[in-house]
Each structure stands twice: as C-alpha cells, then as structure tokens.
Design a protein around this motif. Structure first.
Motif, PDB file in Angstrom:
ATOM      1  N   GLN A 154       0.835  -1.213   0.000  1.00  0.00           N
ATOM      2  CA  GLN A 154       0.000   0.000   0.000  1.00  0.00           C
ATOM      3  C   GLN A 154       0.869   1.262   0.000  1.00  0.00           C
ATOM      4  O   GLN A 154       0.595   2.222  -0.741  1.00  0.00           O
ATOM      5  CB  GLN A 154      -0.940  -0.008   1.205  1.00  0.00           C
ATOM      6  N   SER A 163       2.657   1.569  -3.390  1.00  0.00           N
ATOM      7  CA  SER A 163       1.701   1.914  -4.448  1.00  0.00           C
ATOM      8  C   SER A 163       1.255   3.366  -4.352  1.00  0.00           C
ATOM      9  O   SER A 163       1.198   4.090  -5.364  1.00  0.00           O
ATOM     10  CB  SER A 163       0.486   0.984  -4.372  1.00  0.00           C
ATOM     11  N   THR A 187       4.129   5.703  -5.375  1.00  0.00           N
ATOM     12  CA  THR A 187       4.368   5.629  -6.822  1.00  0.00           C
ATOM     13  C   THR A 187       3.321   6.432  -7.590  1.00  0.00           C
ATOM     14  O   THR A 187       3.653   7.222  -8.492  1.00  0.00           O
ATOM     15  CB  THR A 187       4.355   4.159  -7.284  1.00  0.00           C
ATOM     16  N   ARG A 188       2.038   6.259  -7.231  1.00  0.00           N
ATOM     17  CA  ARG A 188       0.969   6.999  -7.915  1.00  0.00           C
ATOM     18  C   ARG A 188       1.114   8.500  -7.699  1.00  0.00           C
ATOM     19  O   ARG A 188       0.966   9.304  -8.634  1.00  0.00           O
ATOM     20  CB  ARG A 188      -0.402   6.551  -7.394  1.00  0.00           C
TER      21      ARG A 188
END
Length: 338
Positions: free
Chosen positions: A254, A257, A260-261
């Motif tokens: 989590q 992710s 990164t986003r």
C-alpha cells in the motif's frame, strides 16, 4: 715345479680372478651410486636455492604463502611451477623479476610459472595484526614484510570492518600507490551509488587515526552494480528479503503503491524503484525517481503526509531524484536505471 706347488698357484689364480670380478663390480656400483649421489645433492641444492629465492621475493607481499613447488629439468635449463596463495593475481613483471633472480642463483636458464590461488586473510574485528609470510614448510619466514605491504594489509582489514554493516557496499580489492606526498590507498568497491566526497574524507580520517599515519590518502574506485529480485530493483534489502508477515506485506504494498501513484501524477516523473521496510513503529522508504527536475524537500514532506493521512503510517522517505528523461518523437519516457 712340483704338483703341489702348481695346484696352490692355480688356486691363487682362481681366487684372484674371483676377487677381480668382485672389485670390478663394486667399482661399477660405486660409480653409479656416486653419480646418483651427485645428482641427488644437485637436486637438493636446486630445491634449496629455488625455495630460498621464492621465499625472499614473496615474503614482501601481504597475505601471501608458498604452497608447492614443482621442478622439471629441460634441455634448456629448468622449468618451475610455483603455487602460491595470494589476495590478488601476481603481475607478469613480478614473475619476470623472480625468474631472473632464480636464473642468476642457479646459473642456468629458468622458466617460471606462477600458479595463483586467490585468497583473502582477515583477523578479528578491532585487530590490525599481520599474518606473517609462511614458507613451503608452513613456517614463519625470517623475511620481514615491508612497511608499505604491512600498511596495505592493515588497511584492508580496517576497510572490511568499516563496510561490514553496509549491505549495499562490497570491497572488491585494495591497492597501494606510493607518491611523494604519501601513500594512497585505492579501494575498488561495488556500490549502486556514487560515494560522496564527505564520506570518503570521513573514512580517510578514520583510517589515519586507526593506523596513526596522517599522510594516508584514500581514493575510491566505484564499480556500479544493480540488484534485482522478483519484487524489482533492490534499494532496501529488508524490503525484498526481510521476514515480513502477511499484514506487513500488505502495508508495504500500500505504501509503495500510494507513493508511486503520487509521484507519477506529476508531469513526466517516473518512479524507477521504490522500497518500504518496517522499522519499529514506522517505515523506512527509499526510491529512485527520474524527471524534468529534482523533487523538493516540500515534495517529500507532502508525500510523507499523504501516507500518514491515507494509511495512518509514519514513513521516513528519501528519494534519489535525477534530472533525466529519455526523449523520442513520441514523447518522454523513463530513462534506464543506473
């Protein structure tokens, strides 16, 4: 001459004949044994000279030991194969120097081949003890290690201690260059990152203090390396190989992710790698990012706050941010990882 005298004379002749054969036989055996003895003495002399020259030349090298010597007489002289344990392959010029010494001492042409087995010798942490040179009998040689070679051996021991806790650093080799300004220790390391001048200076001071020599200088020769696991490029070893339970794995995914986003929402920014590993009640996160400009401290704080806000996790985030893009007619792309 009476018959009795003739018989006695004939007996003496037979006895002398038998003794003559025995004397001749013994003479031949003595000649053969003498020749063998001279050959044996010559072989022993050659062996002694060869071992003495090799000991004298190799004893000046750090962490080196002579393990075996093979002598093979040839029509042109003698061929020698010397096997040594050494921390690095010996240079051809060194073999040439030893070969010339052997030829001068033996008075005949010599072909020398050095069979080098690469080994590393270390001692206990905190020690700068020097292992003395061992000759063919496994005994300590009387030949003293030269000060430069002693310095090199001690420096390697200290360097390996200093790098022991650095998972991403590996010391490949160390060499010594003697300059008028003093000794320079050139260390070849494997590292995914370029060491800063400040860190090199700190290590140089550390070496100077441990070896009590303020003239020592350090040069770092970096061998760029990268490591990839099934998870991706390795930045934090604990993120790839650590013993994380299922709950930690979910939180890790989590965090990685979300970051990164968030980074790639910025125009033309690319996350090349990102690793999160638990550290007590918080998480350590490291990443590689390429883009048209460098991420600012304010960007890093905003990313940390986002993780705290959305996942209720505290993170220590550091990003290696590079101004680099691959450009083609179709637009921008992520550059190669290096």
């Amino acid at each position: 001459m009476s018959e009795k005298q003739a018989g006695l004379l004939s007996g003496w002749r037979g006895l002398v004949g038998r003794f003559s054969v025995a004397v001749i036989s013994l003479t031949l055996v003595a000649i053969v044994l003498t020749g063998y003895l001279f050959t044996l003495i010559d072989d022993l002399r050659v062996n002694r000279v060869v071992n003495s020259v090799l000991d004298e030349q190799l004893a000046h090298l750090p962490n080196t030991a002579l393990t075996s010597v093979e002598l093979n007489p040839t029509t042109k002289g003698v061929s020698i194969i010397a096997s040594v344990d050494t921390p690095q392959i010996l240079e051809p010029y060194m073999a040439k120097v030893i070969e010339e010494h052997l030829s001068a001492q033996l008075g005949q042409p010599v072909q020398l081949f050095m069979r080098c087995k690469v080994t590393k010798v270390i001692s206990a942490t905190g020690s700068t003890n020097i292992r003395p040179y061992l000759n063919l009998d496994g005994k300590v040689s009387h030949v003293q290690l030269t000060p430069p070679m002693a310095l090199l051996q001690q420096a390697e021991q200290i360097a390996r201690e200093a790098l022991a806790g650095q998972d991403y650093l590996h010391l490949d080799d160390i060499s010594l260059v003697e300059l008028d300004s003093g000794p320079v220790l050139v260390m070849a390391i494997q590292s995914p990152r370029e060491p800063s001048a400040e860190r090199v200076e700190n290590f140089q001071k550390f070496l100077q203090e441990r070896l009590q020599n303020s003239n020592i200088q350090v040069g770092i020769r970096r061998i760029s390396t990268s490591e990839v696991s099934a998870k991706g490029p390795v930045i934090l070893g604990a993120a790839h190989y650590g013993a994380l339970d299922e709950g930690q794995r979910q939180i890790q995914a989590q965090i990685e992710s979300l970051l990164t986003r968030s980074i790639m929402d910025k125009s033309n920014f690319y996350v090349q790698a990102i690793d999160a590993a638990p550290a007590g009640e918080s998480w350590i996160v490291r990443g590689l990012v390429a883009g048209p400009n460098v991420l600012s401290p304010a960007d890093i704080k905003a990313l940390q706050d986002a993780v705290k806000r959305e996942l209720n996790q505290k993170v220590d985030l550091k990003i290696l941010s590079r101004v680099e893009l691959e450009v083609g007619e179709e637009g921008y792309q992520s550059p190669p990882i290096r």
